[in-house]
Write an enzyme that holds these catalytic residues in place. Structure first.
Site, PDB file in Angstrom:
ATOM      1  N   ASN A   1       0.875  -1.180   0.000  1.00 28.15           N
ATOM      2  CA  ASN A   1       0.000   0.000   0.000  1.00 28.15           C
ATOM      3  C   ASN A   1       0.910   1.227   0.000  1.00 28.15           C
ATOM      4  O   ASN A   1       1.504   1.555   1.022  1.00 28.15           O
ATOM      5  CB  ASN A   1      -0.882  -0.042   1.261  1.00 28.15           C
ATOM      6  CG  ASN A   1      -1.677   1.240   1.441  1.00 28.15           C
ATOM      7  OD1 ASN A   1      -1.775   2.060   0.526  1.00 28.15           O
ATOM      8  ND2 ASN A   1      -2.250   1.415   2.631  1.00 28.15           N
ATOM      9  N   TRP A   2       0.996   1.858  -1.156  1.00 22.76           N
ATOM     10  CA  TRP A   2       1.919   2.999  -1.273  1.00 22.76           C
ATOM     11  C   TRP A   2       1.356   4.256  -0.608  1.00 22.76           C
ATOM     12  O   TRP A   2       2.051   5.253  -0.468  1.00 22.76           O
ATOM     13  CB  TRP A   2       2.210   3.300  -2.746  1.00 22.76           C
ATOM     14  CG  TRP A   2       3.010   2.242  -3.461  1.00 22.76           C
ATOM     15  CD1 TRP A   2       3.424   1.029  -2.955  1.00 22.76           C
ATOM     16  CD2 TRP A   2       3.491   2.291  -4.809  1.00 22.76           C
ATOM     17  NE1 TRP A   2       4.132   0.339  -3.916  1.00 22.76           N
ATOM     18  CE2 TRP A   2       4.187   1.094  -5.065  1.00 22.76           C
ATOM     19  CE3 TRP A   2       3.402   3.232  -5.838  1.00 22.76           C
ATOM     20  CZ2 TRP A   2       4.793   0.811  -6.298  1.00 22.76           C
ATOM     21  CZ3 TRP A   2       3.986   2.959  -7.072  1.00 22.76           C
ATOM     22  CH2 TRP A   2       4.681   1.764  -7.292  1.00 22.76           C
ATOM     23  N   LYS A   3       0.092   4.218  -0.242  1.00 20.83           N
ATOM     24  CA  LYS A   3      -0.580   5.383   0.356  1.00 20.83           C
ATOM     25  C   LYS A   3      -0.392   6.623  -0.544  1.00 20.83           C
ATOM     26  O   LYS A   3      -0.325   6.481  -1.760  1.00 20.83           O
ATOM     27  CB  LYS A   3      -0.069   5.628   1.777  1.00 20.83           C
ATOM     28  CG  LYS A   3      -0.089   4.366   2.635  1.00 20.83           C
ATOM     29  CD  LYS A   3       0.062   4.676   4.085  1.00 20.83           C
ATOM     30  CE  LYS A   3       0.278   3.397   4.866  1.00 20.83           C
ATOM     31  NZ  LYS A   3       0.096   3.537   6.283  1.00 20.83           N
TER      32      LYS A   3
ATOM     33  N   HIS B   1      -9.392   0.749   5.065  1.00 20.54           N
ATOM     34  CA  HIS B   1      -8.108   0.977   5.742  1.00 20.54           C
ATOM     35  C   HIS B   1      -8.346   1.923   6.926  1.00 20.54           C
ATOM     36  O   HIS B   1      -9.185   2.829   6.841  1.00 20.54           O
ATOM     37  CB  HIS B   1      -7.107   1.584   4.753  1.00 20.54           C
ATOM     38  CG  HIS B   1      -5.712   1.617   5.300  1.00 20.54           C
ATOM     39  ND1 HIS B   1      -5.291   2.563   6.204  1.00 20.54           N
ATOM     40  CD2 HIS B   1      -4.652   0.795   5.097  1.00 20.54           C
ATOM     41  CE1 HIS B   1      -4.025   2.326   6.518  1.00 20.54           C
ATOM     42  NE2 HIS B   1      -3.616   1.259   5.873  1.00 20.54           N
TER      43      HIS B   1
ATOM     44  N   GLU C   1      -6.828   4.374   7.949  1.00 21.82           N
ATOM     45  CA  GLU C   1      -6.662   5.800   7.636  1.00 21.82           C
ATOM     46  C   GLU C   1      -7.916   6.355   6.960  1.00 21.82           C
ATOM     47  O   GLU C   1      -8.240   7.532   7.117  1.00 21.82           O
ATOM     48  CB  GLU C   1      -5.395   5.999   6.789  1.00 21.82           C
ATOM     49  CG  GLU C   1      -4.150   5.803   7.656  1.00 21.82           C
ATOM     50  CD  GLU C   1      -2.907   5.352   6.921  1.00 21.82           C
ATOM     51  OE1 GLU C   1      -2.869   5.423   5.678  1.00 21.82           O
ATOM     52  OE2 GLU C   1      -1.957   4.910   7.607  1.00 21.82           O
TER      53      GLU C   1
ATOM     54  N   GLU D   1      -5.063  -5.238  10.698  1.00 26.20           N
ATOM     55  CA  GLU D   1      -4.074  -4.189  10.895  1.00 26.20           C
ATOM     56  C   GLU D   1      -4.376  -3.447  12.196  1.00 26.20           C
ATOM     57  O   GLU D   1      -5.232  -2.534  12.204  1.00 26.20           O
ATOM     58  CB  GLU D   1      -4.121  -3.190   9.741  1.00 26.20           C
ATOM     59  CG  GLU D   1      -3.833  -3.791   8.389  1.00 26.20           C
ATOM     60  CD  GLU D   1      -3.263  -2.764   7.436  1.00 26.20           C
ATOM     61  OE1 GLU D   1      -2.164  -2.980   6.942  1.00 26.20           O
ATOM     62  OE2 GLU D   1      -3.903  -1.717   7.218  1.00 26.20           O
TER      63      GLU D   1
ATOM     64  N   GLY E   1       2.694   2.065  10.834  1.00 24.08           N
ATOM     65  CA  GLY E   1       3.666   3.145  10.696  1.00 24.08           C
ATOM     66  C   GLY E   1       4.392   3.500  11.977  1.00 24.08           C
ATOM     67  O   GLY E   1       5.059   4.535  12.049  1.00 24.08           O
TER      68      GLY E   1
ATOM     69  N   SER F   1       3.668  -2.330  10.396  1.00 30.05           N
ATOM     70  CA  SER F   1       5.119  -2.336  10.648  1.00 30.05           C
ATOM     71  C   SER F   1       5.797  -3.649  10.261  1.00 30.05           C
ATOM     72  O   SER F   1       6.739  -4.084  10.928  1.00 30.05           O
ATOM     73  CB  SER F   1       5.413  -1.966  12.104  1.00 30.05           C
ATOM     74  OG  SER F   1       4.981  -0.644  12.357  1.00 30.05           O
TER      75      SER F   1
ATOM     76  N   GLY G   1       2.871  -1.133   4.310  1.00 28.21           N
ATOM     77  CA  GLY G   1       2.854   0.277   3.957  1.00 28.21           C
ATOM     78  C   GLY G   1       4.265   0.774   3.669  1.00 28.21           C
ATOM     79  O   GLY G   1       4.802   0.599   2.573  1.00 28.21           O
ATOM     80  N   GLY G   2       4.899   1.365   4.686  1.00 22.92           N
ATOM     81  CA  GLY G   2       6.204   2.012   4.502  1.00 22.92           C
ATOM     82  C   GLY G   2       7.239   1.158   3.782  1.00 22.92           C
ATOM     83  O   GLY G   2       7.929   1.631   2.867  1.00 22.92           O
TER      84      GLY G   2
HETATM   85  C1  PEP Z   1      -0.632   0.064   6.182  1.00 21.79           C
HETATM   86  O1  PEP Z   1      -0.810   1.271   6.138  1.00 21.79           O
HETATM   87  O2  PEP Z   1      -1.460  -0.703   5.664  1.00 21.79           O
HETATM   88  C2  PEP Z   1       0.554  -0.423   6.873  1.00 21.79           C
HETATM   89  C3  PEP Z   1       0.567  -1.662   7.255  1.00 21.79           C
HETATM   90  O3  PEP Z   1       1.563   0.478   7.085  1.00 21.79           O
HETATM   91  P1  PEP Z   1       3.021   0.165   7.683  1.00 21.79           P
HETATM   92  O4  PEP Z   1       3.510  -1.103   7.044  1.00 21.79           O
HETATM   93  O5  PEP Z   1       3.841   1.351   7.301  1.00 21.79           O
HETATM   94  O6  PEP Z   1       2.860   0.000   9.145  1.00 21.79           O
END
Ligand code: PEP
Length: 251
Positions: free
Chosen positions: A11-13, A99, A101, A169, A175, A213, A234-235
């Protein structure tokens, strides 16, 4: 237990301009060409602005393309929104819905997420339905009941193991560099598997991803946990070596 092929989803957000996004996609396509990919499916979900150019880079590759959100309606007066059919039209096979967010920043309720997942199914997309508790809810001992409630409210009629993926999640792990213990992940994924029967046809075949994470350094142990059928990243999905390192941890 049903054989479930792990899914490693990025997920590049809201990250990336055309040059970075297409370069990242091209690097992953090259890695996939050379690798034994029998062990996992790989998906990237760029921001909406990059779906078309990234889609061109992915032509002929097994690397799948997805959206980060869709509207529940098929079309109409919804300025700034994107329909599931529009995503499918650009070659997307998946879309993330619910998600945390989106739930937090856009006030999306379970009912909204459910309607979006139904719209995704109608357009032929696989919906990745996200659920997860806040830190306060976990501290209060409510994590499992919160997640079970989100599943009941967010999964539409007609959901199957083929058209639906669940992503667990924990909001506090996204994050932050923090993750639940392996025992807590195992307990929650088992709880999700149990909750899915009655909500999804052939619940045993539904892939349940862990997200929050995930990094190359912790992926192997997380992906080895029972009922963890991949990761939503994500990141670490923004660097091809990190994202690839996570995928390579699938056994
Ligand atoms: C996400 O936003 O779906 C996520 C898992 O982010 P991160 O891996 O950065 O925690």
């Amino acid at each position: 237990m049903a054989a479930r092929r792990p899914l490693i989803a990025g997920n590049w957000k809201m990250n990336g301009l055309r040059a970075d996004g297409t370069a990242l996609a091209a690097a992953l396509v090259q890695r996939l060409k050379k690798a034994d990919t029998a062990r996992f499916d790989m998906l990237i979900c760029p921001p909406a602005t990059l779906i078309a150019p990234v889609g061109q880079v992915l032509e002929g590759s097994i690397l799948a393309l997805g959206g980060q959100d869709c509207h529940a309606a098929e079309k109409g007066a919804h300025t700034g929104d994107i329909s599931a059919a529009m995503l499918a039209d650009l070659g997307c096979r998946y879309v993330i819905v619910g998600h945390s967010e989106r739930r937090q920043d856009h006030g999306e309720s379970d009912a909204t997420v459910r309607a979006k997942a139904a719209a995704a199914h109608k357009a032929g997309l696989i919906a990745i339905v996200c659920v997860g508790e806040t830190e306060g809810q976990r501290d209060a001992g409510e994590a499992e009941s919160v997640v079970t409630g989100q599943l009941k409210g967010s999964i539409p009629d007609g959901a199957t193991a083929e058209n639906t993926v669940i992503a667990y999640e924990p909001v506090w792990a996204i994050g932050t560099g923090r993750t639940p213990t392996n025992a807590d992940i195992a307990a929650m994924h088992a709880n999700i598997r149990t909750s899915l029967s009655g909500l999804v046809a052939s619940a045993d075949g539904v892939r349940i991803l862990y997200g929050g994470s995930v990094k190359p350094g912790n992926a192997a142990e997380i992906l080895a946990i029972d009922d963890v059928d991949g990761a939503l990243v994500g990141g670490a999905s923004l660097k091809d070596e990190d994202f690839w390192g996570i995928a390579a941890s699938c056994r």
